[in-house]
Enzyme design. Sequence first.
Site, PDB file in Angstrom:
ATOM      1  N   ASP A   7      32.955 -25.999  22.178  1.00 43.84           N
ATOM      2  CA  ASP A   7      32.557 -24.766  21.720  1.00 43.84           C
ATOM      3  C   ASP A   7      31.849 -24.125  22.790  1.00 43.84           C
ATOM      4  O   ASP A   7      30.511 -24.649  23.182  1.00 43.84           O
ATOM      5  CB  ASP A   7      31.496 -24.811  20.549  1.00 43.84           C
ATOM      6  CG  ASP A   7      31.511 -23.549  19.867  1.00 43.84           C
ATOM      7  OD1 ASP A   7      31.491 -22.596  20.546  1.00 43.84           O
ATOM      8  OD2 ASP A   7      31.157 -23.401  18.509  1.00 43.84           O
ATOM      9  N   ASP A  58      33.356 -15.816  20.622  1.00 47.26           N
ATOM     10  CA  ASP A  58      33.443 -16.813  19.962  1.00 47.26           C
ATOM     11  C   ASP A  58      34.335 -17.791  19.390  1.00 47.26           C
ATOM     12  O   ASP A  58      35.335 -17.461  18.685  1.00 47.26           O
ATOM     13  CB  ASP A  58      32.577 -16.127  18.352  1.00 47.26           C
ATOM     14  CG  ASP A  58      32.034 -17.205  17.671  1.00 47.26           C
ATOM     15  OD1 ASP A  58      31.792 -18.477  18.078  1.00 47.26           O
ATOM     16  OD2 ASP A  58      31.931 -17.073  16.406  1.00 47.26           O
TER      17      ASP A  58
END
Length: 498
Positions: free
Chosen positions: A331, A126
């Site tokens: 991301d 992440d």
Amino acid sequence: MMMSIKISSVIGSYCLMLIAFTCWINAKSVDAFGTFGFDIHHRYSDTVKQFLNVDELPEKGTVEYYSAMAHRDHQLFKARRLATVAKGPVTFFGGNESHNNNDLGHVHYSFITVGTPALTFLVALDPGSDLLWLPCDCTTCATSVYSRSTEKLLELNIYSPSKSRTSASVPCNSTICVKPKRGCSSSLNACSYEQIYSNSSTSGILVNDILHLGTNVIPQDIVDVPITLGCGKTQTGSFLDGGSINGVLGLGMDNISVPSVLANKGLIANSFSLCFGSDGQGRVVFGDKGSPLRKTTPFNLQKSNTNYNITVTQISVKKSATNIEFTAIIDTGFAFTYLTEPAYSFIVKRLDSLITERRAEPHPDFEYCYALRTTQDDYTVPELILTMKGGSQLNVTRPTLTLVTSLNDGYPYMYCLSIVKSEDINIIGQNFMTGSRIIFDREEMVLGWEESDCYGNKGNSSHTTKPNGVARLSSMTTGVLVRVILVILFQHFIILSS
């Protein structure tokens, strides 16, 4: 005259020696860093399916499959929006659920080993968070997953500080136990944490232990690195029955993240790369700064938000350009890309005007879709280029996705522009990065990228020197050695002059 020539010759020789020595020192100070890389496994890969109960997951490539992916993106997008808008502008050593429409967990996973004796965990990667946490001495967490196809229960490893000889809790007076991110558990006399994601959370205490790594060279050396991790005693949401049930590895900029810890200990350069191949698999390499041919753009640094944020200054679709400027979060936790107006409309409408296939019924999540005939082996998408702040260009090779449909009129397949309209924030997701090695260089505070198949070019990384037995020379040591050479040079000059 002869003496003058002799002195000049000696001085010249020693000057060359000094220059060569200085270059060697500079080279060694860089080569002292190593790299650690490991394979990335997609959420729906066979490897991950062995650990997560995904028997009812839609078949890859179907409309239902991409709907599930998009729905998972939407849940994460809500969390990013709240976090952003509210706050304002090496292979790991040892290894290379029911379908839940509410949250399918993170997109990419890797295996890590922690503690003494070592335990293996399948953790989600992440870039949008910092902490590495594992299910630990559980009050509420997933301890096993059930496979309906095999009718077997798969036990998951659960971390326990009391069972690891190298573990110790982080005290409340530690420098990393700072509010508002951390608290204090008076009953355990340990620093506490809570990490909130979209519709999931984890909470517990911080502990210090060993992360077992293998160098990114052959033969592989084992490196044991002291790290701080979250002992996740209580999980909620999809961490109980969906994705990421075996832990999360944060890749953010905070000092507690694994890339930061490795860099602060002098094991790697403060940089890492993520690479995604067209098959959905890839690699992450800690310490990777890319090759000298990499392209770069600076990060937009914001004290209130530590996301990897960059600026796009121009969009070009088949040589038709517009100077639309906007900031975007990079991301890889997102499968698709989210853009606000006017960037969204310029890209999709310009691509639509150039695509020759007929329009198909829109996908529930993608506005522009196109039908493919049975006899059609491939399709061509017009060139899409994003120009970043500083002038470097990112060639987007995969702005589409191909789906299997239930149509019976000669069009069993279709493809869609995998770009979603956003109301407030821009997020460049994994689909825009496929086919590239993305470098998060936190030393120079730039985002880098270069074309890569993730495996054939992995050896082109700047340095793969073994960290064991290679010490980075400090500036003090370098200065002492340079002074010694200068003294020797001066002494020879005196001798020759006398």
